[in-house]
Design a protein around this motif. Structure first.
Motif, PDB file in Angstrom:
ATOM      1  N   UNK A 142      22.554  56.606 -63.908  1.00 12.94           N
ATOM      2  CA  UNK A 142      21.372  55.846 -64.266  1.00 12.94           C
ATOM      3  C   UNK A 142      20.340  56.665 -65.006  1.00 12.94           C
ATOM      4  N   UNK A 143      19.736  56.079 -66.026  1.00 10.64           N
ATOM      5  CA  UNK A 143      18.704  56.765 -66.804  1.00 10.64           C
ATOM      6  C   UNK A 143      17.571  55.782 -67.077  1.00 10.64           C
ATOM      7  N   UNK A 144      16.326  56.276 -66.989  1.00  8.71           N
ATOM      8  CA  UNK A 144      15.164  55.418 -67.176  1.00  8.71           C
ATOM      9  C   UNK A 144      14.025  56.257 -67.739  1.00  8.71           C
ATOM     10  N   UNK A 145      13.159  55.615 -68.510  1.00  5.57           N
ATOM     11  CA  UNK A 145      11.985  56.277 -69.069  1.00  5.57           C
ATOM     12  C   UNK A 145      10.779  56.019 -68.172  1.00  5.57           C
ATOM     13  N   UNK A 146      10.141  57.092 -67.722  1.00  8.63           N
ATOM     14  CA  UNK A 146       8.910  57.027 -66.930  1.00  8.63           C
ATOM     15  C   UNK A 146       7.749  57.213 -67.893  1.00  8.63           C
ATOM     16  N   UNK A 147       7.099  56.112 -68.239  1.00  4.85           N
ATOM     17  CA  UNK A 147       6.000  56.108 -69.201  1.00  4.85           C
ATOM     18  C   UNK A 147       4.696  56.226 -68.437  1.00  4.85           C
ATOM     19  N   UNK A 148       3.988  57.343 -68.618  1.00  3.29           N
ATOM     20  CA  UNK A 148       2.742  57.578 -67.903  1.00  3.29           C
ATOM     21  C   UNK A 148       1.514  57.184 -68.712  1.00  3.29           C
ATOM     22  N   UNK A 149       1.736  56.635 -69.909  1.00  2.94           N
ATOM     23  CA  UNK A 149       0.632  56.212 -70.754  1.00  2.94           C
ATOM     24  C   UNK A 149       0.128  57.322 -71.650  1.00  2.94           C
ATOM     25  N   UNK A 150      -0.445  56.930 -72.771  1.00  7.68           N
ATOM     26  CA  UNK A 150      -0.994  57.909 -73.690  1.00  7.68           C
ATOM     27  C   UNK A 150       0.036  58.829 -74.313  1.00  7.68           C
ATOM     28  N   UNK A 151       1.284  58.384 -74.347  1.00  8.88           N
ATOM     29  CA  UNK A 151       2.343  59.201 -74.912  1.00  8.88           C
ATOM     30  C   UNK A 151       2.993  60.156 -73.930  1.00  8.88           C
ATOM     31  N   UNK A 152       2.414  60.289 -72.725  1.00  8.49           N
ATOM     32  CA  UNK A 152       2.978  61.185 -71.720  1.00  8.49           C
ATOM     33  C   UNK A 152       4.104  60.493 -70.969  1.00  8.49           C
ATOM     34  N   UNK A 153       4.992  61.281 -70.396  1.00 10.23           N
ATOM     35  CA  UNK A 153       6.045  60.710 -69.581  1.00 10.23           C
ATOM     36  C   UNK A 153       7.281  61.581 -69.537  1.00 10.23           C
ATOM     37  N   UNK A 154       8.280  61.072 -68.820  1.00 11.61           N
ATOM     38  CA  UNK A 154       9.516  61.814 -68.597  1.00 11.61           C
ATOM     39  C   UNK A 154      10.692  60.850 -68.556  1.00 11.61           C
ATOM     40  N   UNK A 155      11.841  61.373 -68.917  1.00 10.81           N
ATOM     41  CA  UNK A 155      13.092  60.691 -68.654  1.00 10.81           C
ATOM     42  C   UNK A 155      13.587  61.137 -67.276  1.00 10.81           C
ATOM     43  N   UNK A 156      14.125  60.188 -66.506  1.00  8.77           N
ATOM     44  CA  UNK A 156      14.753  60.498 -65.228  1.00  8.77           C
ATOM     45  C   UNK A 156      16.198  60.026 -65.300  1.00  8.77           C
TER      46      UNK A 156
END
Length: 234
Positions: A142-156
């Motif tokens: 499983x893969x998902x994008x963690x979007x923290x807003x403002x362009x920040x974030x991580x793939x998990x």
């Protein structure tokens, strides 16, 4: 396709093209109709894991355009199929898929450990972009994008060792950014993000456990313990 909250059936699509569908990702970034990407892991012989001819790997991902009209009827149309047929970018055994329209990319899980299980980077138009993430110890699931807003974030992404190892990658550079596990969560295939909720004010990662239950991980706690970007820590 089901309508929430009562799960009213609106219709279906894909039966004429899909043989062994696994992963699905919906691109809603243009504000109109939705583009749906579905991975199709058909094999020449499933029991022996014998792959189809290399030219057929160009059909690994099917793309559809869907919308719901004013009468609540599903409108769906098949667009095309794609998949690289070169040694580095081919999708030999594929399941999970997710995308990031802000960076014009998708990550697609290559699960064939005979060539090294990893995530391959593709454009939203279906072109292999020449980059694979570092090899996983077991199956890249499983893969998902963690979007923290403002362009920040991580793939998990889930690495299907036991217990499941959840790998994090920088959203923009795809550089490794940390990892975590649960006490028991194992055999993870699907993952999803949810929240915020009263229990998880910064959201949660929901992960399948052993095909029998679902585990939840507090993303706020993950961000604090791994010292992730401030935007993700709340």
């Amino acid at each position: 396709m089901l309508q929430l909250p009562r799960f009213r059936v609106l219709g279906e699509f894909g039966s004429e093209q899909l043989q062994l569908p696994y992963g699905i990702w919906l691109d809603t970034s243009d504000g109109g109709a939705i583009t749906v990407y579905v991975t199709d892991s058909f094999m020449e012989d499933f029991a022996s894991s014998r792959l189809p001819p290399v030219e057929r790997l160009a059909e690994r991902v099917k793309r559809y355009r869907i919308a719901v009209d004013a009468q609540g009827t599903l409108q769906a149309g098949y667009l095309d199929a794609f998949g690289d047929t070169g040694e580095a970018g081919a999708l030999r055994m594929v399941e999970s898929i997710a995308g990031d329209p802000a960076h014009g990319r998708m990550l697609i899980a290559e699960e064939d450990r005979r060539v090294g299980s990893t995530l391959r980077e593709y454009s939203l138009q279906g072109k292999y972009l020449g980059r694979n993430l570092p090899p996983f110890a077991s199956d890249a699931e499983g893969v998902v994008l963690w979007d923290c807003g403002g362009g920040a974030g991580y793939w998990i992404a889930a690495d299907q060792v036991e217990p499941t190892l959840f790998r994090l990658f920088e959203r923009d550079t795809l550089a490794p950014a940390g990892r975590f596990t649960g006490a028991r969560t194992a055999g993870t295939d699907g993952v999803a993000l949810g929240g915020p909720t009263p229990r998880f004010p910064h959201g949660a990662l929901f992960a399948l456990h052993a095909d029998v239950s679902v585990a939840a991980f507090d993303l706020g706690e993950v961000a604090r313990r791994l010292k992730l970007a401030p935007a993700c820590r709340g």
